[in-house]
Design an enzyme around this catalytic site. Structure first.
Site, mmCIF file in Angstrom:
data_model
loop_
_atom_site.group_PDB
_atom_site.id
_atom_site.type_symbol
_atom_site.label_atom_id
_atom_site.label_comp_id
_atom_site.label_asym_id
_atom_site.label_seq_id
_atom_site.Cartn_x
_atom_site.Cartn_y
_atom_site.Cartn_z
ATOM 1 N N TRP A 103 0.829 -1.215 0.000
ATOM 2 C CA TRP A 103 0.000 0.000 0.000
ATOM 3 C C TRP A 103 0.858 1.257 0.000
ATOM 4 O O TRP A 103 0.531 2.237 -0.677
ATOM 5 C CB TRP A 103 -0.991 -0.017 1.172
ATOM 6 C CG TRP A 103 -1.923 -1.183 1.084
ATOM 7 C CD1 TRP A 103 -1.983 -2.255 1.933
ATOM 8 C CD2 TRP A 103 -2.913 -1.437 0.072
ATOM 9 N NE1 TRP A 103 -2.954 -3.135 1.517
ATOM 10 C CE2 TRP A 103 -3.533 -2.668 0.375
ATOM 11 C CE3 TRP A 103 -3.334 -0.739 -1.074
ATOM 12 C CZ2 TRP A 103 -4.557 -3.217 -0.411
ATOM 13 C CZ3 TRP A 103 -4.353 -1.278 -1.847
ATOM 14 C CH2 TRP A 103 -4.949 -2.493 -1.519
ATOM 15 N N ASP A 172 -1.698 6.282 6.593
ATOM 16 C CA ASP A 172 -2.702 5.327 6.131
ATOM 17 C C ASP A 172 -2.932 4.335 7.268
ATOM 18 O O ASP A 172 -2.108 3.474 7.536
ATOM 19 C CB ASP A 172 -2.194 4.612 4.873
ATOM 20 C CG ASP A 172 -3.194 3.584 4.332
ATOM 21 O OD1 ASP A 172 -4.220 3.340 5.000
ATOM 22 O OD2 ASP A 172 -2.929 3.036 3.239
ATOM 23 N N LYS A 196 -11.823 -2.464 6.864
ATOM 24 C CA LYS A 196 -10.962 -3.325 7.661
ATOM 25 C C LYS A 196 -11.450 -3.332 9.116
ATOM 26 O O LYS A 196 -11.755 -4.367 9.664
ATOM 27 C CB LYS A 196 -9.503 -2.855 7.625
ATOM 28 C CG LYS A 196 -8.671 -2.936 6.327
ATOM 29 C CD LYS A 196 -9.308 -3.447 5.111
ATOM 30 C CE LYS A 196 -8.479 -3.664 3.878
ATOM 31 N NZ LYS A 196 -7.613 -2.643 3.398
HETATM 32 C C1 LIG Z 1 -7.099 -2.175 2.043
HETATM 33 C C2 LIG Z 1 -6.074 -1.110 2.164
HETATM 34 C C3 LIG Z 1 -6.000 -0.043 1.240
HETATM 35 C C4 LIG Z 1 -6.924 0.053 0.051
HETATM 36 O O1 LIG Z 1 -8.190 0.343 0.455
HETATM 37 P P1 LIG Z 1 -9.380 0.603 -0.598
HETATM 38 O O2 LIG Z 1 -10.439 1.172 0.282
HETATM 39 O O3 LIG Z 1 -9.732 -0.722 -1.184
HETATM 40 O O4 LIG Z 1 -8.898 1.560 -1.623
HETATM 41 C C5 LIG Z 1 -5.046 0.914 1.439
HETATM 42 N N1 LIG Z 1 -4.195 0.859 2.480
HETATM 43 C C6 LIG Z 1 -4.224 -0.137 3.377
HETATM 44 C C7 LIG Z 1 -3.264 -0.148 4.520
HETATM 45 C C8 LIG Z 1 -5.173 -1.151 3.242
HETATM 46 O O5 LIG Z 1 -5.207 -2.156 4.135
#
Ligand SMILES: *Cc1c(COP(=O)(O)O)cnc(C)c1O
Length: 361
Positions: A103, A172, A196
């Site tokens: 990511w 993030d 998540k």
């Molecule tokens: C799942 C995830 C993403 C992507 O998320 P989307 O909502 O599908 O764009 C980005 N960063 C992390 C750390 C993730 O676990």
């Protein structure tokens, strides 16, 4: 409800059962409106209360000062990868990025597509991202430091956030938001795809400090500017209403049923410790990440060979344990043990793993 499985999915992932039950119970007639929450206007009192409660619970749980805005956006966490450089970097400012996995790599790529000046100040790519880099030196004039607090795919997590010497961090936190207490000092912005740890897919929570919002230029597309949403309490256009409603209920569960982030964090510590300790003591299961960098949310592990892994995953499904397959890019196994995955799921999983080892080890 004995037909529900132990859900170890990485995302969309398990939600607290009381939240799902509350949604079900009030689904056809939300608070005597005569409508479902998916049918009421986003300009109604009903929805206004929902979004304001979700914001206030976020403020209380994270102890946010008045200088932070809480927003709900669409486009997932992935949209943030492009919005961050677009909003916060000009031609004559640069940002520091830490690369700890898939990511982070994608976030870096989106800054590069826009030809924005960035510097990768640390990376764990040399060892297939199995650790979190330590003792990083940051550029003191960087506009921000970007990092991924928990690496959902590689299974690592910052135990503590780095000291950036006052440079604001943009983090993030898709896979560990609300999983433990957070010190907001030096944090300029947090973002998290809800699916998540805090809700369903289709909504991304963004928490952003006013002094970052003040830097945003006017000449970017309306729907890609944080100010568009900050100025309108996330309702410039129709927001992802159902997702925001579910987040409200999840945060209520964290606050009122669990008892806040200290308690949530202690529970998550306990779950992670149990599973890692079990694997470290077994000669059969092997955690793929370095001690000191291990994620308490996504526990990645291998078995002695790939055939055994395939059998493990299919036996697990038959025994009521879902989502244990590792991400397709890395293989192996992964147990995502987010907030909603209880201690009972972890202890049942360990019993199953012991049993599987006895039969196949
Ligand atoms: C799942 C995830 C993403 C992507 O998320 P989307 O909502 O599908 O764009 C980005 N960063 C992390 C750390 C993730 O676990």
């Amino acid at each position: 409800m004995n037909d529900r499985i132990h859900n170890f999915n990485a995302g969309p992932a398990a939600l607290p059962l009381p939240v799902l039950e509350e949604i079900k119970d009030s689904f056809l007639n939300y608070k005597k409106s005569g409508m479902s929450i998916t049918e009421v206007s986003h300009r109604s009192k009903w929805f206004d209360d929902v979004i304001n409660d979700a914001v206030e619970r976020t403020q209380r749980l994270l102890k946010l000062g008045p200088d932070y805005k809480v927003l709900f956006l669409q486009g997932g966490a992935s949209m943030q990868f492009c919005m961050i450089p677009l909003n916060f970097l000009s031609a004559n400012s640069s940002a520091d990025y830490i690369n700890t996995g898939t990511w982070s790599t994608k976030a870096i790529a989106e800054a590069k597509i826009q030809n924005k000046p960035i510097q990768i100040v640390a990376s764990s790519e040399d060892k297939n991202f199995c650790y979190i880099p330590k003792d990083i030196s940051f550029n003191k004039d960087a506009a921000f430091v970007h990092l991924t607090s928990n690496n959902t795919i590689k299974g690592t997590q910052f135990e503590t956030l780095p000291d950036t010497n006052g440079v604001p961090m943009i983090i993030d936190m898709s896979s560990d938001i609300m999983s433990r207490p957070l010190d907001m000092e030096n944090i300029g912005m947090i973002y998290a795809g809800a699916q998540k740890n805090i809700g369903p897919s289709g909504v991304c929570m963004v928490i952003v400090q006013q002094n970052l919002l003040d830097r945003i230029p006017d000449n970017i597309p309306t729907m890609l500017s944080y100010n568009t949403f900050a100025d309108k309490n996330s309702m410039y256009n129709t927001p992802p209403c159902f997702g925001i409603y579910t987040i409200e209920l999840v945060l209520k569960w964290v606050e009122e049923t669990i008892g806040g982030l200290e308690k949530m964090g202690a529970l998550n510590q306990e779950k992670g410790k149990l599973l890692y300790n079990f694997m470290d003591d077994s000669g059969f299961y092997r955690a793929t990440t370095d001690i000191g960098s291990r994620s308490l949310m996504n526990v990645t592990f291998r078995l002695p060979d790939e055939n055994l892994e395939a059998q493990f995953i299919s036996d697990a499904i038959r025994s009521g344990f879902g989502g244990l397959k590792g991400h397709r890019s890395v293989g192996g196994c992964r147990a995502s043990i987010y907030n909603a995955t209880g201690m009972d799921a972890v202890t049942d999983l360990i019993s199953f793993m012991k049993d599987f080892e006895k039969k196949n080890g």
